[in-house]
Design a protein around this motif. Structure first.
Motif, PDB file in Angstrom:
ATOM      1  N   PRO A 135       0.752  -1.191  -0.038  1.00  0.00           N
ATOM      2  CA  PRO A 135       0.036   0.151   0.026  1.00  0.00           C
ATOM      3  C   PRO A 135       0.982   1.292  -0.063  1.00  0.00           C
ATOM      4  O   PRO A 135       1.717   1.373   0.583  1.00  0.00           O
ATOM      5  CB  PRO A 135      -0.645  -0.170   1.177  1.00  0.00           C
ATOM      6  CG  PRO A 135      -0.899  -1.349   1.538  1.00  0.00           C
ATOM      7  CD  PRO A 135       0.721  -2.010   1.299  1.00  0.00           C
ATOM      8  N   TRP A 148      -4.034   7.281  -3.897  1.00  0.00           N
ATOM      9  CA  TRP A 148      -3.638   5.875  -3.308  1.00  0.00           C
ATOM     10  C   TRP A 148      -3.376   4.892  -4.378  1.00  0.00           C
ATOM     11  O   TRP A 148      -3.899   5.210  -5.420  1.00  0.00           O
ATOM     12  CB  TRP A 148      -4.746   5.388  -2.372  1.00  0.00           C
ATOM     13  CG  TRP A 148      -6.156   5.053  -2.758  1.00  0.00           C
ATOM     14  CD1 TRP A 148      -6.515   3.914  -3.325  1.00  0.00           C
ATOM     15  CD2 TRP A 148      -7.068   5.850  -2.710  1.00  0.00           C
ATOM     16  NE1 TRP A 148      -7.803   3.949  -3.727  1.00  0.00           N
ATOM     17  CE2 TRP A 148      -8.265   5.462  -3.406  1.00  0.00           C
ATOM     18  CE3 TRP A 148      -7.291   7.350  -2.410  1.00  0.00           C
ATOM     19  CZ2 TRP A 148      -9.366   5.988  -3.604  1.00  0.00           C
ATOM     20  CZ3 TRP A 148      -8.326   8.150  -2.761  1.00  0.00           C
ATOM     21  CH2 TRP A 148      -9.387   7.550  -3.277  1.00  0.00           C
ATOM     22  N   ALA A 152      -3.408  -0.243  -1.646  1.00  0.00           N
ATOM     23  CA  ALA A 152      -3.913   0.546  -0.638  1.00  0.00           C
ATOM     24  C   ALA A 152      -5.607  -0.029  -0.241  1.00  0.00           C
ATOM     25  O   ALA A 152      -6.069  -0.244   0.371  1.00  0.00           O
ATOM     26  CB  ALA A 152      -3.448   1.778  -0.642  1.00  0.00           C
TER      27      ALA A 152
END
Length: 307
Positions: A135, A148, A152
């Motif tokens: 992530p 992101w 993630a």
């Protein structure tokens, strides 16, 4: 340059009061110290309040009691850096606490308004997309989640399915049941989130969105109210994050985070597992499942929780 629209928080009654913040911060830091902690004699006299007395703290810092009292009452406009350094040493403040004290006592005029739109540069989005091993999250002011990568979403949940105002670490941690279940050490995560918000409040006391966020969480979460009243500050840039993922079970990930060189209000947080560990194999499985893992996310539908 890509633009990240600001979440629409409820209107705040007022901005955070810097003088009150300075007063409470000094009072709570003084309350956590005992005379024996700083080499002062304790004659066993009854103390009406916990921790050091004002005169004891002033003695340690080498300032007059009246001077320190005025500072603790929120009158820090004309205090010198040298005096703040001495008080920080006397209170045994961490680097983050020392910086917070300076921001509260001697606030700087910001060149840009605190409520301005946060931007994510296109190359940063590309960089996130290329980080496939674990992530990676770009976090802005107030703990807003700006961008992101796919991993993630697979580990923490598909934030693209949430309204923009919900993409905020404080709201996720304190108001959504599934995040209480996701973090093995939920209390540690909650402490970190509030401590970081306190740092933001010291740097941006006139941020109306931050004030509204704090007000909303204070109404909806008893635990948030308790932690906010403690005035703890901390800037966690690395450590261990333990999770209980609904698809792959226990995950132990290492957090490393970095402030952007051209915007210190944005932080790139990355998570990785030790090579060859069960957590590394679990991340590999999540990556191989692709969108199925992303859709599963935290494994729970949207929900709220009042603590």
């Amino acid at each position: 340059m890509d633009e990240y629209p600001e979440p629409v928080y409820e209107a705040a009654d007022s901005a955070l009061d810097p003088r009150a913040e300075l007063s409470e911060f000094l009072r709570t830091r003084r309350a956590r110290l005992k005379p024996e902690d700083v080499g002062l004699p304790d004659f066993g006299r009854h103390r009406r309040v916990p921790g050091l007395r004002r005169e004891e703290l002033a003695q340690l810092a080498g300032v007059s009691v009246g001077y320190y009292t005025r500072l603790e009452q929120g009158n820090g406009q004309h205090v010198s850096e040298e005096v703040l350094d001495a008080i920080a040493r006397a209170l045994r403040l961490s680097d983050a606490e020392h910086a917070h004290l300076t921001h509260l006592a001697k606030p700087k005029q910001k060149k840009k308004p605190a409520g301005r739109t946060q931007h994510v540069r296109s190359p940063l989005r590309t960089l996130l997309d290329t980080m496939e091993g674990g992530p990676a999250i770009l976090v802005g002011r107030r703990g807003d989640i700006l961008a992101w990568n796919r991993m993630a979403a697979a580990v923490f949940g598909d934030w693209a399915e949430l309204p923009e105002r919900e993409r905020n670490w404080a709201r996720l941690v304190f108001l959504r049941t599934e995040y209480h279940d996701l973090f093995v050490d939920w209390q540690d995560k909650a402490n970190d989130v509030v401590a970081q918000l306190r740092l933001d409040a010291g740097s941006h006391p006139n941020d109306p969105r931050l004030s509204a966020l704090v007000g909303e969480l204070s109404v909806k979460s008893e635990e948030f109210r308790r932690l906010w009243a403690a005035h703890d500050v901390r800037d966690r840039c690395h450590g261990i994050q333990r999770l209980h993922h609904p698809l792959v079970g226990e995950l132990e990930l290492r957090l490393e985070s970095f402030h952007l060189a051209d915007d210190h209000e944005q932080t790139l947080a990355t998570y990785h597992a030790e090579p060859g560990s069960p957590s590394a194999e679990a991340l590999r499985l999540l990556a191989s499942w692709g969108t199925d893992a992303t859709r599963a996310g935290t494994g729970a539908p949207p929900a709220t929780r009042t603590r």
